[in-house]
Design a protein around this motif. Sequence first.
Motif, short mmCIF file in Angstrom:
data_model
loop_
_atom_site.label_atom_id
_atom_site.label_comp_id
_atom_site.label_asym_id
_atom_site.label_seq_id
_atom_site.Cartn_x
_atom_site.Cartn_y
_atom_site.Cartn_z
N VAL A 179 0.85 -1.20 0.00
CA VAL A 179 0.00 0.00 0.00
C VAL A 179 0.89 1.24 0.00
O VAL A 179 1.72 1.42 0.89
N PRO A 180 0.73 2.14 -0.99
CA PRO A 180 1.59 3.32 -1.08
C PRO A 180 1.35 4.32 0.05
O PRO A 180 0.32 4.29 0.74
N PHE A 217 -0.17 -4.03 -7.71
CA PHE A 217 -0.32 -3.05 -8.79
C PHE A 217 -0.36 -1.64 -8.23
O PHE A 217 0.16 -0.70 -8.83
N TRP A 218 -0.99 -1.48 -7.08
CA TRP A 218 -1.10 -0.17 -6.44
C TRP A 218 0.30 0.41 -6.18
O TRP A 218 0.57 1.57 -6.50
N MET A 219 1.19 -0.40 -5.62
CA MET A 219 2.56 0.06 -5.36
C MET A 219 3.31 0.31 -6.66
O MET A 219 4.06 1.31 -6.76
N LEU A 220 3.13 -0.54 -7.64
CA LEU A 220 3.85 -0.37 -8.90
C LEU A 220 3.43 0.92 -9.60
O LEU A 220 4.26 1.65 -10.14
N ARG A 221 2.14 1.22 -9.55
CA ARG A 221 1.67 2.47 -10.17
C ARG A 221 2.18 3.70 -9.42
O ARG A 221 2.36 4.77 -10.00
N ALA A 222 2.43 3.54 -8.12
CA ALA A 222 2.89 4.67 -7.29
C ALA A 222 4.40 4.85 -7.34
O ALA A 222 4.93 5.77 -6.72
N ASN A 223 5.10 4.00 -8.11
CA ASN A 223 6.56 4.04 -8.26
C ASN A 223 7.24 3.54 -6.98
O ASN A 223 7.43 4.29 -6.02
N TYR A 225 10.22 2.84 -6.32
CA TYR A 225 11.50 3.47 -5.98
C TYR A 225 11.27 4.77 -5.20
O TYR A 225 11.99 5.07 -4.24
N GLU A 226 10.23 5.51 -5.59
CA GLU A 226 9.87 6.71 -4.83
C GLU A 226 9.33 6.33 -3.45
O GLU A 226 9.59 7.03 -2.46
N GLN A 227 8.60 5.25 -3.37
CA GLN A 227 8.08 4.79 -2.08
C GLN A 227 9.22 4.38 -1.14
O GLN A 227 9.18 4.65 0.06
N ALA A 228 10.26 3.75 -1.70
CA ALA A 228 11.42 3.40 -0.89
C ALA A 228 12.14 4.66 -0.38
O ALA A 228 12.61 4.69 0.77
N ALA A 241 14.04 -0.61 -3.04
CA ALA A 241 12.90 -1.33 -3.62
C ALA A 241 13.47 -2.49 -4.41
O ALA A 241 14.27 -2.31 -5.33
N ALA A 242 13.08 -3.71 -4.04
CA ALA A 242 13.63 -4.89 -4.69
C ALA A 242 13.20 -4.97 -6.15
O ALA A 242 12.15 -4.46 -6.54
#
Length: 260
Positions: A179-180, A217-223, A225-228, A241-242
Amino acid sequence: MPNRLIFLGTGGGRHVMLAQVRKTGGIFVELDEKKFIIDPGPGSLVNARQIKLNPEAWNGIFLSHLHPDNSSDADALLDGMKEPFIVAERHCIKPSKDFYPCISKYHQEKATVYAVKSGDRIKANGFDILVTKADHYGPTVGFVINGSKAIGYTADGVYYKGQEKHFSDCDILILNVLVPSGMKTEPHKHMSVDEAVEMVKKIKSKPKLIVIQHFSFWMLRANVYEQAKIIERETGVRTLAAEDFMEIDLDKLEAVKISR
């Protein structure tokens, strides 16, 4: 032999599992001359073969829970191992009213089996293992695997008060984050970036490296690497981000992408 781990897949949840936009093969670990896999979902065997990891030479498997994105390749991998160990949340092993084991009787009989629950402390294959509670919608546990390096793995589930106390002094902490930041989690589902920040801030002796994975998909759409970067900025702990087929040297805590 190197101390390392390799992500044979970094996707999580049924939708990403079915789409395979990120692979779902789990986490291969080589530590103190032992080799094992954590949560081998669909593709684990094929992905391991692709990069010549030779599963027949592995020593065992850790299973946090019996959902297929975490466990579907377990029996296939065990089939080739000689005298393997299995450390698994107990519903993966023992029939119950509501759950059917994901490890067959045949594969249990050829292995040394540790059917565990949260709070257990065991010794298996030379490692001291703490089994941690996970707040997920099926029976789930996390692990702290202590050898010459300490690997923490929260597994699936939302953050709960006190979770941080289990993960002090880890060299690497692997978080399943679906979850972003800025988005709300559902009860007993999956950890958010904001919850990861809250937990890490409360860890007394912080990990040297955090890796987030098991992406929706939610995390992937939110990027991712930016979430990390959000987690790293808020906690002060280096966070990655792995990626599929990313290798981490557990001695140097450096990451490389394996060429295939």
